[in-house]
Scaffold this active site. Structure first.
Site, mmCIF file in Angstrom:
data_model
loop_
_atom_site.group_PDB
_atom_site.id
_atom_site.type_symbol
_atom_site.label_atom_id
_atom_site.label_comp_id
_atom_site.label_asym_id
_atom_site.label_seq_id
_atom_site.Cartn_x
_atom_site.Cartn_y
_atom_site.Cartn_z
ATOM 1 N N GLY A 194 0.830 -1.205 0.000
ATOM 2 C CA GLY A 194 0.000 0.000 0.000
ATOM 3 C C GLY A 194 0.864 1.255 0.000
ATOM 4 O O GLY A 194 1.952 1.279 -0.586
ATOM 5 N N GLU A 242 23.368 -5.439 -19.658
ATOM 6 C CA GLU A 242 23.848 -6.815 -19.909
ATOM 7 C C GLU A 242 22.969 -7.549 -20.921
ATOM 8 O O GLU A 242 22.708 -8.748 -20.771
ATOM 9 C CB GLU A 242 23.876 -7.613 -18.595
ATOM 10 C CG GLU A 242 24.906 -7.115 -17.618
ATOM 11 C CD GLU A 242 26.299 -7.551 -17.995
ATOM 12 O OE1 GLU A 242 26.462 -8.219 -19.032
ATOM 13 O OE2 GLU A 242 27.229 -7.202 -17.251
#
Ligand code: TGC
Ligand code: FAD
Length: 411
Positions: free
Chosen positions: A365, A389
């Site tokens: 939340g 990468e």
């Protein structure tokens, strides 16, 4: 005949008791030494990284104060041989180190990945004996820091197009010109491994070679990339080489062709496949713990079915990813793994980690957007990991090529 009771008894035996969140008892598939490495890196991260990393992230600061201890603990190039001052661990232990460091933060794992897989590995694989003896022990200790310059601003996914050039002079020395972009550790580094085109006559008339470039060379500049909303506890820089004069022995003599930097990427991608799981584990654990504590509508939110589905999905993907990385590590140790297998693991594990981080953040939340919780930091970090990468898409194309035999990269 085996019964449910037998199975429960088996799982409850003291040596094989699964940890919380390890439903498949993957721990039991690790050796005692591998578990010990995991526990000790975990303790380092809990004691030294966790208390400071949220603030480092907010401040956009890589915690350099940790480098010496990380070096002392053997985290840099841990799978390289002891004769060069490295820890000489197997590849599963190396992966576990990456996992635990990234449980702290992707920036901490990035630092270690670059130092070990992208700087020490190319020196180890393509360097002369003198280069190895000179650089590796200092780098293993963290007293010398390196960075890896492959990407250029117009040649990210396609490094073959790089513009950076090294020209050999009549006396054997080199002149380096060009620029590299998005370089992790760039402004902290004592030395950069720079990939540049030379004119040493392969079929295309040029070749790609690796160079060890001291950061204090005249004409070498490192400029921080500002305004990052991801991987904030990591230094990322642009490197510029303006007529940088390099000695004849700056070249990595056994490097040659794009294959050399791509071999380094295979090492780093392997570590990332484990590392991303560390970030995912941190988010999963945070979500489980929060779900048991946070009370809404009169009961812990973990007691609502929607949150249980969320947690079940996280656990399922995490477990599958862990099995992929462990199996990959065993294949790497057996010397049988392939770059395509690494692509599958990097692509899958980073993707599921990103999803797990996002779902954990949502479960938390409003609190989930705060730096005092880890999930949103991991979620934002993993967007970089998804891109560097080899982007998720590039790994899709590598796998597509592996199954069809057809190259879809274009060009
Ligand atoms: P291609 O013709 O496919 O390959 C050239 C040669 O290399 C071989 N090869 C590999 N070898 C080892 N490992 C690999 N992963 C390899 N991939 C290819 C290949 O067999 C060939 O060998 P040979 O003997 O025939 O010469 O090359 P291509 O130009 O078509 O490129 C293919 C492609 C697109 C897959 C490649 O360029 C690629 O992977 N692009 C993505 C670039 C990338 O990943 N950049 C990463 C930069 S570093 C970074 O991001 C660090 S982040 C660090 C951190 O903070 O953690
Ligand atoms: P591009 O290649 O421009 O891609 C843009 C989009 O196009 C992506 O979605 C990509 O998937 C897609 N795309 C590209 N080609 C194709 C195709 N053929 N088919 C379909 N889609 C395609 N590099 C280093 O050398 N050293 C480092 O230390 C380093 N550290 C980094 C740290 C951070 C925080 C980041 C963000 C990046 C780092 N990089 C480093 C660079 C990284 O490897 C590149 O960002 C990456 O390879 C992608 O290149 P690009 O950003 O130019 O994106």
């Amino acid at each position: 005949m085996s019964t449910d009771l037998d199975t429960q008894t088996h799982l409850a035996s003291p040596q094989l008791k699964p940890r919380e969140g390890d439903l498949f008892n993957i721990d039991a598939a690790l050796t005692e030494e591998e578990r010990a490495v995991r526990d000790s890196v975990r303790a380092f991260v809990d004691e030294k990284v966790m208390p400071i990393i949220g603030q480092c992230y907010v401040d956009g600061r890589f915690p350099k104060e940790l480098i010496a201890e990380m070096g002392e603990n053997g985290y840099f190039g841990a799978n390289l041989p002891e004769e060069y001052g490295c820890a000489g661990l197997n590849n599963v232990m190396y992966g576990i180190i990456m996992q635990e460091l990234e449980r702290g933060d992707s920036g901490i794992r990035s630092f270690a990945s670059v130092q070990g897989a992208l700087v020490m590995y190319p020196i180890y694989a393509f360097g002369s004996e003198e280069q190895k003896r000179h650089w590796l022990p200092q780098m293993a200790k963290g007293t010398k820091i390196g960075c890896f310059g492959l990407t250029e601003s117009d040649y990210g996914s396609n490094p073959a197009g790089m513009i950076t050039r090294a020209k050999q002079q009549a006396d054997g020395t080199w002149i380096l010109n060009g620029a590299k972009m998005w370089i992790t550790n760039g402004s902290n580094a004592h030395v950069a491994i720079v990939w540049a085109k030379t004119e040493d006559n392969d079929d295309a008339g040029t070749s790609i070679r690796g160079f060890i470039v001291p950061a204090d060379s005249k004409g070498f500049k490192a400029k921080d990339v500002k305004g990052k909303l991801s991987l904030r506890a990591s230094d990322t820089s642009e490197l510029v080489f303006d007529n940088v004069h390099l000695s004849a022995d700056a070249i990595l003599p056994k490097s040659g062709g794009l294959k050399s930097p791509l071999m380094c990427l295979t090492q780093a991608r392997y570590g990332i496949s484990w590392g991303a799981l560390g970030a995912a584990m941190a988010c999963f654990e945070e979500a489980v713990s929060y779900s048991k504590e946070r009370v809404m509508f009169g009961r812990p939110i973990g007691g609502f079915q929607i949150q249980q589905v969320r947690l079940a999905d996280m656990l399922t993907e995490l477990t599958k990813g862990q099995l992929v990385s462990l199996h990959l590590g065993r294949m790497k140790d057996a010397g049988t793994f392939t770059p395509q297998q690494v692509s599958l693991a990097k692509r899958n594990n980073v993707s599921i980690a990103t999803d797990i981080a996002r779902e954990a953040r949502r479960l938390l939340g409003g609190n989930g957007i705060l730096a005092e919780y880890a999930s949103m930091r991991h979620m934002a970090n993993l967007e970089s990991v998804y891109t560097y990468e080899g982007t998720h898409d590039i790994h899709s194309l590598i796998l597509g090529q592996a199954v069809t035999g057809l190259n879809a990269f274009g060009g």
